[in-house]
Design a protein around this motif. Sequence first.
Motif, mmCIF file in Angstrom:
data_model
loop_
_atom_site.group_PDB
_atom_site.id
_atom_site.type_symbol
_atom_site.label_atom_id
_atom_site.label_comp_id
_atom_site.label_asym_id
_atom_site.label_seq_id
_atom_site.Cartn_x
_atom_site.Cartn_y
_atom_site.Cartn_z
ATOM 1 N N ILE A 1 0.435 -1.503 3.614
ATOM 2 C CA ILE A 1 -0.495 -1.587 2.481
ATOM 3 C C ILE A 1 0.255 -1.875 1.187
ATOM 4 O O ILE A 1 -0.171 -2.691 0.363
ATOM 5 C CB ILE A 1 -1.305 -0.278 2.361
ATOM 6 N N LEU A 2 1.404 -1.217 1.013
ATOM 7 C CA LEU A 2 2.200 -1.418 -0.200
ATOM 8 C C LEU A 2 2.682 -2.860 -0.312
ATOM 9 O O LEU A 2 2.570 -3.491 -1.376
ATOM 10 C CB LEU A 2 3.396 -0.465 -0.203
ATOM 11 N N ASN B 1 1.648 6.801 10.233
ATOM 12 C CA ASN B 1 1.131 7.002 8.879
ATOM 13 C C ASN B 1 2.033 6.330 7.847
ATOM 14 O O ASN B 1 1.570 5.637 6.937
ATOM 15 C CB ASN B 1 1.023 8.504 8.601
ATOM 16 N N TYR B 2 3.350 6.516 8.002
ATOM 17 C CA TYR B 2 4.297 5.889 7.083
ATOM 18 C C TYR B 2 4.249 4.366 7.177
ATOM 19 O O TYR B 2 4.327 3.655 6.170
ATOM 20 C CB TYR B 2 5.720 6.376 7.372
ATOM 21 N N VAL C 1 1.741 2.424 8.128
ATOM 22 C CA VAL C 1 0.509 1.902 7.530
ATOM 23 C C VAL C 1 0.638 1.860 6.010
ATOM 24 O O VAL C 1 0.243 0.884 5.363
ATOM 25 C CB VAL C 1 -0.700 2.767 7.949
ATOM 26 N N ARG C 2 1.199 2.917 5.440
ATOM 27 C CA ARG C 2 1.393 2.947 3.990
ATOM 28 C C ARG C 2 2.311 1.822 3.529
ATOM 29 O O ARG C 2 2.074 1.194 2.490
ATOM 30 C CB ARG C 2 1.985 4.296 3.569
ATOM 31 N N LEU C 3 3.359 1.568 4.316
ATOM 32 C CA LEU C 3 4.299 0.515 3.955
ATOM 33 C C LEU C 3 3.636 -0.854 4.002
ATOM 34 O O LEU C 3 3.839 -1.694 3.110
ATOM 35 C CB LEU C 3 5.506 0.552 4.902
#
Length: 242
Positions: A38-39, A31-32, A34-36
């Motif tokens: 995307i960012l 989850n972390y 994927v967020r990174l």
Amino acid sequence: MLSYFIFFRIHQKEERRDERTVKLNASTLFNYLVRLIILISLLLITFIIPYSSTIINLFFGTNLLKNYNLILYVHLYLIKMLLNGINGITETFIQSVMSIQQTTQKILFVLTSHDIFPNGHPTGWCLPEAAHPYCVLENHFTIEWASPKGGHAPLDPSSVENFKDDVECKQFLSDNKAKQGYENTKKLTDINVNDYVALVYVGGHGPCFDLSEDKTSIKLAEEFWKQGKLVSAVCHGPAALG
């Protein structure tokens, strides 16, 4: 049912023991990551690529802006950086998952070493009483095998015949890892309780003859119990608990 009970009881114990500790498991890590990704992508798309001409102008002067290919190269280079970043993050994720899998907790399955009734008929441990728990637990834990004598643990041939159409029994018999375990069991005297989170005594008539009087086995079960670890037995397996 016993298998599911073992699984959930172990996890309940772990939750109580680590209730103040936040564990970074594979799903949380993913989850972390994927967020990174995307960012980083949003930063590149929103700021870097649209303003690449401005960046070139600031650092290299207006003359370079006349070369459209240069701006294209900058775009491609930034995309390459993004792909490299995603690749690095993915490798980190895979290594983390492998690390989590390599630290899997272990459960000890104890089998009988006794292979014959007083009347001469063969006996041993009962196939479904090992196969059914194994098929549930082996996806979550490392299963290791032990017996009083170590080495080959006799499988009751009548249980093989009686459960020849059982799906999990057939799966178990074709599982090379399981076969390697019950054909090459550890001796009970070599077992370290601290290496395991639970103890399972597999049933069959054999345990009534050897495990019921085996001092090492009885002491082992007592030590598991004293440490607050799960001690379980299937069918005739409780004979091992004295």
